[in-house]
Design an enzyme around this catalytic site. Sequence first.
Site, PDB file in Angstrom:
ATOM      1  N   LYS A  53     -65.285   4.954 -11.591  1.00 12.87           N
ATOM      2  CA  LYS A  53     -64.929   5.012 -13.011  1.00 12.87           C
ATOM      3  C   LYS A  53     -66.133   5.570 -13.765  1.00 12.87           C
ATOM      4  O   LYS A  53     -67.139   4.894 -13.934  1.00 12.87           O
ATOM      5  CB  LYS A  53     -64.565   3.634 -13.559  1.00 12.87           C
ATOM      6  CG  LYS A  53     -64.055   3.673 -14.995  1.00 12.87           C
ATOM      7  CD  LYS A  53     -63.717   2.288 -15.505  1.00 12.87           C
ATOM      8  CE  LYS A  53     -62.984   2.365 -16.841  1.00 12.87           C
ATOM      9  NZ  LYS A  53     -63.755   3.080 -17.879  1.00 12.87           N
ATOM     10  N   PHE A 125     -59.692  14.208 -12.828  1.00 14.56           N
ATOM     11  CA  PHE A 125     -59.081  13.109 -12.064  1.00 14.56           C
ATOM     12  C   PHE A 125     -57.557  13.090 -12.111  1.00 14.56           C
ATOM     13  O   PHE A 125     -56.943  12.289 -11.409  1.00 14.56           O
ATOM     14  CB  PHE A 125     -59.632  11.752 -12.507  1.00 14.56           C
ATOM     15  CG  PHE A 125     -59.471  11.424 -13.968  1.00 14.56           C
ATOM     16  CD1 PHE A 125     -58.243  11.119 -14.516  1.00 14.56           C
ATOM     17  CD2 PHE A 125     -60.593  11.414 -14.792  1.00 14.56           C
ATOM     18  CE1 PHE A 125     -58.107  10.804 -15.854  1.00 14.56           C
ATOM     19  CE2 PHE A 125     -60.463  11.101 -16.136  1.00 14.56           C
ATOM     20  CZ  PHE A 125     -59.224  10.791 -16.671  1.00 14.56           C
ATOM     21  N   ARG A 195     -49.664   2.564 -20.891  1.00 17.92           N
ATOM     22  CA  ARG A 195     -50.378   1.746 -19.927  1.00 17.92           C
ATOM     23  C   ARG A 195     -49.462   1.370 -18.770  1.00 17.92           C
ATOM     24  O   ARG A 195     -48.312   1.019 -18.973  1.00 17.92           O
ATOM     25  CB  ARG A 195     -50.941   0.493 -20.623  1.00 17.92           C
ATOM     26  CG  ARG A 195     -52.141  -0.095 -19.891  1.00 17.92           C
ATOM     27  CD  ARG A 195     -52.896  -1.073 -20.771  1.00 17.92           C
ATOM     28  NE  ARG A 195     -53.571  -0.421 -21.884  1.00 17.92           N
ATOM     29  CZ  ARG A 195     -54.737   0.208 -21.779  1.00 17.92           C
ATOM     30  NH1 ARG A 195     -55.335   0.291 -20.613  1.00 17.92           N
ATOM     31  NH2 ARG A 195     -55.296   0.760 -22.831  1.00 17.92           N
ATOM     32  N   LYS A 201     -58.180  -0.404 -13.352  1.00 14.58           N
ATOM     33  CA  LYS A 201     -59.632  -0.317 -13.459  1.00 14.58           C
ATOM     34  C   LYS A 201     -60.239  -1.626 -12.973  1.00 14.58           C
ATOM     35  O   LYS A 201     -59.715  -2.710 -13.212  1.00 14.58           O
ATOM     36  CB  LYS A 201     -60.059  -0.026 -14.899  1.00 14.58           C
ATOM     37  CG  LYS A 201     -59.495  -0.977 -15.933  1.00 14.58           C
ATOM     38  CD  LYS A 201     -59.753  -0.463 -17.323  1.00 14.58           C
ATOM     39  CE  LYS A 201     -59.038  -1.334 -18.353  1.00 14.58           C
ATOM     40  NZ  LYS A 201     -59.178  -0.820 -19.720  1.00 14.58           N
TER      41      LYS A 201
END
Length: 298
Positions: A53, A125, A195, A201
């Site tokens: 991340k 990504f 979301r 994460k």
Amino acid sequence: MRSYFLPSWRQLWLAAVLCCWAALTHASNKPALWLAQKYPGGLDLQQYWVSEKYDGVRGYWDGQALWTRQGTAIAAPVWYTAGWPAMPMEGELWAGRGQFARAQSITSKATPADADWQALHFMVFDAPATPGSFSERLQAIAQFVDAVQQPWVQATPQWRESDEARLMAQMQRIVREGGEGLMLHKASAVYRSGRSGDVLKLKPHEDAEAQVVGHAPGRGKYEGMTGALLVRTADGIDFKLGSGLSDAQRRDPPAIGSWVTYRYRGLHDSGKPRFASFWRVREEGMPPSPASDLASTP
């Protein structure tokens, strides 16, 4: 469209998807991006790709220009995006581990400085407009990077982890080395806005954003300075942020109306964060996503 991007039988399908995506994105300039949820643990990790991340500024390339996740144009130098195909891509504008403030400062300037931008990598990504699973979109990312042939444009390295112990060990290693944590993408997941539990994460702390609505005066050694920031989350929860402010920030605190990021450990029943501590100022100057999106993005 360049023929090497996708097999010819998919070009008509892709063209339709791109048209719909462009209409959705440019209606408000805020791209309809995929946002991550917190890693819950106990998953079948063989179904996920894992990556670092990156602690930078999320950038969305719409095929013509770069945008932040809030829909603010990023003034990149012409040479930086020269030759990029008209294929929407997502990536992190990243100056290196521990260099978030530098990346944010560079990307927030209306007039770009070449020397600054030479320090930024675009770590790609995802490919939002490309049909298919995340694994299939990784192929489109590789083709994008190969087509560009610029050292500052790189595909985010992705790997697999066999079990949670190894996943946690990787996260701890990256954090020790100055990174922020890990991202997990479900290999079979199609791209969607909002979301989703298909992108996760994993970090050693929680963080969120709030708007500065006032400054509480300091006492004792902070007499004459700011003792705490009075802040309000996007869903209207007010609280104070005193911990984490440097003496310089207490003398010259973030302006009322600005947005800040704070770290915390869970929530009280009232919804207020526990052990909240100021982390940094968001220079973008736009509110975060609605209440359900308060946690910071990938």
